[in-house]
Enzyme design. Structure first.
Site, PDB file in Angstrom:
ATOM      1  N   HIS A  64      -2.850  11.917   0.512  1.00  0.00           N
ATOM      2  CA  HIS A  64      -2.783  10.459   0.386  1.00  0.00           C
ATOM      3  C   HIS A  64      -3.964   9.893  -0.400  1.00  0.00           C
ATOM      4  O   HIS A  64      -5.013   9.599   0.174  1.00  0.00           O
ATOM      5  CB  HIS A  64      -2.755   9.870   1.802  1.00  0.00           C
ATOM      6  N   HIS A  66      -4.968   7.057  -3.786  1.00  0.00           N
ATOM      7  CA  HIS A  66      -4.556   6.041  -4.759  1.00  0.00           C
ATOM      8  C   HIS A  66      -5.406   6.250  -6.013  1.00  0.00           C
ATOM      9  O   HIS A  66      -6.632   6.070  -5.961  1.00  0.00           O
ATOM     10  CB  HIS A  66      -4.780   4.633  -4.193  1.00  0.00           C
ATOM     11  N   LEU A  67      -4.754   6.642  -7.108  1.00  0.00           N
ATOM     12  CA  LEU A  67      -5.506   6.921  -8.342  1.00  0.00           C
ATOM     13  C   LEU A  67      -5.506   5.733  -9.300  1.00  0.00           C
ATOM     14  O   LEU A  67      -6.235   5.741 -10.291  1.00  0.00           O
ATOM     15  CB  LEU A  67      -4.970   8.176  -9.033  1.00  0.00           C
ATOM     16  N   ARG A  68      -4.678   4.720  -8.985  1.00  0.00           N
ATOM     17  CA  ARG A  68      -4.699   3.419  -9.683  1.00  0.00           C
ATOM     18  C   ARG A  68      -4.282   3.442 -11.141  1.00  0.00           C
ATOM     19  O   ARG A  68      -4.317   2.397 -11.790  1.00  0.00           O
ATOM     20  CB  ARG A  68      -6.103   2.774  -9.599  1.00  0.00           C
ATOM     21  N   ASN A  98       1.844   3.133  -5.634  1.00  0.00           N
ATOM     22  CA  ASN A  98       1.636   1.682  -5.729  1.00  0.00           C
ATOM     23  C   ASN A  98       0.653   1.306  -6.839  1.00  0.00           C
ATOM     24  O   ASN A  98      -0.247   0.500  -6.653  1.00  0.00           O
ATOM     25  CB  ASN A  98       1.201   1.090  -4.376  1.00  0.00           C
ATOM     26  N   ASP A 156       4.252   3.516   0.042  1.00  0.00           N
ATOM     27  CA  ASP A 156       2.953   3.317   0.690  1.00  0.00           C
ATOM     28  C   ASP A 156       2.223   2.062   0.213  1.00  0.00           C
ATOM     29  O   ASP A 156       2.153   1.763  -0.969  1.00  0.00           O
ATOM     30  CB  ASP A 156       2.026   4.515   0.497  1.00  0.00           C
ATOM     31  N   HIS A 183       4.630   4.023   5.451  1.00  0.00           N
ATOM     32  CA  HIS A 183       3.523   3.137   5.848  1.00  0.00           C
ATOM     33  C   HIS A 183       4.149   2.210   6.892  1.00  0.00           C
ATOM     34  O   HIS A 183       4.952   1.345   6.554  1.00  0.00           O
ATOM     35  CB  HIS A 183       3.072   2.372   4.601  1.00  0.00           C
ATOM     36  N   HIS A 236      -1.203   7.620   7.477  1.00  0.00           N
ATOM     37  CA  HIS A 236      -2.323   6.977   8.177  1.00  0.00           C
ATOM     38  C   HIS A 236      -2.003   6.410   9.571  1.00  0.00           C
ATOM     39  O   HIS A 236      -2.109   5.207   9.809  1.00  0.00           O
ATOM     40  CB  HIS A 236      -2.985   5.909   7.305  1.00  0.00           C
ATOM     41  N   ASP A 309      -6.467   8.538   2.330  1.00  0.00           N
ATOM     42  CA  ASP A 309      -6.033   7.195   1.923  1.00  0.00           C
ATOM     43  C   ASP A 309      -7.084   6.566   1.005  1.00  0.00           C
ATOM     44  O   ASP A 309      -7.391   5.369   1.095  1.00  0.00           O
ATOM     45  CB  ASP A 309      -5.765   6.302   3.143  1.00  0.00           C
TER      46      ASP A 309
HETATM   47  N1  LIG Z   1      -4.702   1.553   2.868  1.00  0.00           N
HETATM   48  C1  LIG Z   1      -5.190   0.461   2.339  1.00  0.00           C
HETATM   49  O1  LIG Z   1      -5.913  -0.262   3.017  1.00  0.00           O
HETATM   50  N2  LIG Z   1      -4.935   0.129   1.069  1.00  0.00           N
HETATM   51  C2  LIG Z   1      -4.003   0.778   0.189  1.00  0.00           C
HETATM   52  C3  LIG Z   1      -2.598   0.357   0.397  1.00  0.00           C
HETATM   53  C4  LIG Z   1      -2.210   0.236   1.814  1.00  0.00           C
HETATM   54  O2  LIG Z   1      -1.819   1.260   2.409  1.00  0.00           O
HETATM   55  O3  LIG Z   1      -2.265  -0.873   2.330  1.00  0.00           O
HETATM   56  C5  LIG Z   1      -4.339   0.455  -1.245  1.00  0.00           C
HETATM   57  O4  LIG Z   1      -3.574   0.818  -2.145  1.00  0.00           O
HETATM   58  O5  LIG Z   1      -5.382  -0.138  -1.493  1.00  0.00           O
END
Ligand SMILES: NC(=O)N[C@@H](CC(=O)O)C(=O)O
Length: 437
Positions: A64, A66-68, A98, A156, A183, A236, A309
């Site tokens: 999990h 997030h590489l943006r 996302n 997610d 999620h 999570h 995460d």
């Molecule tokens: N886990 C988080 O607090 N943030 C995640 C997305 C999400 O799961 O809300 C994100 O992409 O920033």
């Protein structure tokens, strides 16, 4: 390129293969060739790593992150995310969809994969969206996403509030045998909330998110799972109630897996005192009782993975009033040492801690790696279990700095990371040596 590497006399912990002891590990042509209790002869031209006093582990796998990229490259890119990953001992990461162009079609999946190939540091496995644009209205092309390389399907960051749509997605996923990752957040229960609902939120005057916002959705999806026979992965997990339901579902043989983040295992909702937005994330930090339940669940096998995460955000996203602060913290470069806090305090034996970062996640998603038997990919993480250091967010390889752990003293540090037999991280430095580029 040095294609032969000998890791000498490290403590090899390989939970899948029941190994925990001093071993020599020989790596040849990107694969594990031999793991031996006896000293192995040094092959000519081998690079020798003196691992005495260190642990030699399967490379960590993070289900999990997030590489943006594409879309929010100011927060992170595939390259900077991979740099953070290998600096944290991770040799494989699953990238959430996302992004600001949502990964809901094969073109975006391919873009992420091509960026990962260019970064050439660790394995990146994209996860594709359940619904188009993560809007929760219409299913994305699951078949296209899976054939482009997605290893899981998830919205997610967002729940799928429409139960009929969720049921259809679960049903459809059985054709591809791919996990649906969820999620869990009932938006009608969490609406307006900024932190966990409890005595602390009352004291701080912040609107709370009750545990039921998660637990009610876990209950719904386990019912749908039972009807569809799919694979469900709960992202999570944060509360005691969820753990209780997972335990019961497993007892009845449902194909459910789950992950917990290091921060939900280490911090509780009192970290929000002081209104520090670095303690703001989804799901929120829960009560001490929830933390205890999560700790029990990772120790007893109810939960199979620790996942970060890793959620990079900019300074201005966090430098606002608590209620306006964006959710999420980064985690790749602190996950191992935070897990070691649980080892040092007796919550987890070393072998179980390693399993939660390696074989547990590999098995949950059916990914390669996560162990060190001969023939396995030579994805190896060498750690010093006792080195003391202090988290300094300014030194992170991630492009973002949003962590509540800045300044925290840690014991246990990643020393080297190897992917496919190539050294990609050593003593704070990321990158391939000239020979192995
Ligand atoms: N886990 C988080 O607090 N943030 C995640 C997305 C999400 O799961 O809300 C994100 O992409 O920033």
């Amino acid at each position: 390129m040095s294609s032969t590497v000998l890791f000498r006399r490290g403590r090899v912990i390989d939970p899948r293969n029941g190994v925990d002891g001093i071993r020599d590990v020989l790596v040849r042509d990107g694969k594990v060739a031999e793991v031996s209790e006896a000293l192995l002869p040094v092959p000519s031209s081998a690079e020798v790593v003196d691992a005495s006093g260190k642990w030699v582990l399967p490379g960590f796998i993070d289900l999990h992150v997030h590489l943006r990229e594409p879309g929010e490259e100011g927060k992170e890119t595939v390259l900077t995310g991979c740099r953070a990953a290998v600096a944290g001992g991770f040799t494989a990461v699953v990238a959430m969809p996302n992004t600001k162009v949502v990964n809901d079609n094969g073109i975006v999946t391919e873009l992420i994969l091509s960026r990962a190939r260019a970064a050439n540091l660790c394995h990146v496995y994209p996860a594709g969206a359940i619904t188009k644009g993560l809007k929760g209205e219409e299913m994305a092309e699951m078949g296209e996403l899976v054939s482009a390389g997605c290893v899981a399907i998830t919205d997610d960051g967002r729940p799928v509030m429409n139960a009929a749509l969720m049921r259809r997605a679960l049903q459809y996923s059985t054709q591809f045998d791919v996990p649906i990752m969820v999620h869990e957040e009932d938006l009608t229960l969490s609406a307006g909330g900024a932190m966990h609902e409890g005595p602390t939120s009352t004291r701080l005057g912040l609107r709370g998110i009750p545990a039921s916002a998660e637990v009610a959705m876990v209950a719904r999806d386990l019912v749908l799972l039972e009807e569809t026979g799919a694979r469900l992965h709960l992202a999570h997990v944060s509360c005691e109630g969820s753990v209780r339901l997972i335990r019961e579902a497993k007892r009845r043989g449902l194909r459910v897996t789950s992950e917990v983040t290091p921060h939900h295992l280490i911090l509780d909702d009192r970290a929000v005192e002081g209104y520090d937005t670095h303690a703001k994330m989804a799901p929120p930090l829960r009560s001490n009782r929830d933390v205890e339940a999560l700790r029990e669940a990772i120790a007893d096998g109810t939960v199979e993975a620790i996942a970060t995460d890793h959620a990079p955000h900019g300074v201005l996203d966090k430098l606002v009033e608590f209620e306006k602060g964006i959710n999420g913290i980064i985690g790749l470069e602190t996950a191992f040492s935070l897990t070691m806090e649980l080892v040092h305090s007796g919550v987890l034996p070393p072998k179980r801690a390693v399993e939660l970062l390696t074989h547990g996640p590999a098995k949950a998603f059916g990914l390669p790696g996560g162990h060190l038997a001969p023939g396995a990919p030579a994805d190896v993480t060498v750690v010093d279990p006792s080195e003391e250091w202090t988290v300094d967010a300014h030194r992170f390889h991630s492009r973002s700095r949003n962590t509540p752990f800045h300044g925290r003293k840690q014991q246990g540090r990643v020393v080297q990371t190897w992917v496919g037999g190539r050294k990609v991280f050593e003593n704070g430095q990321v990158g391939l040596s000239k020979e192995s580029r």
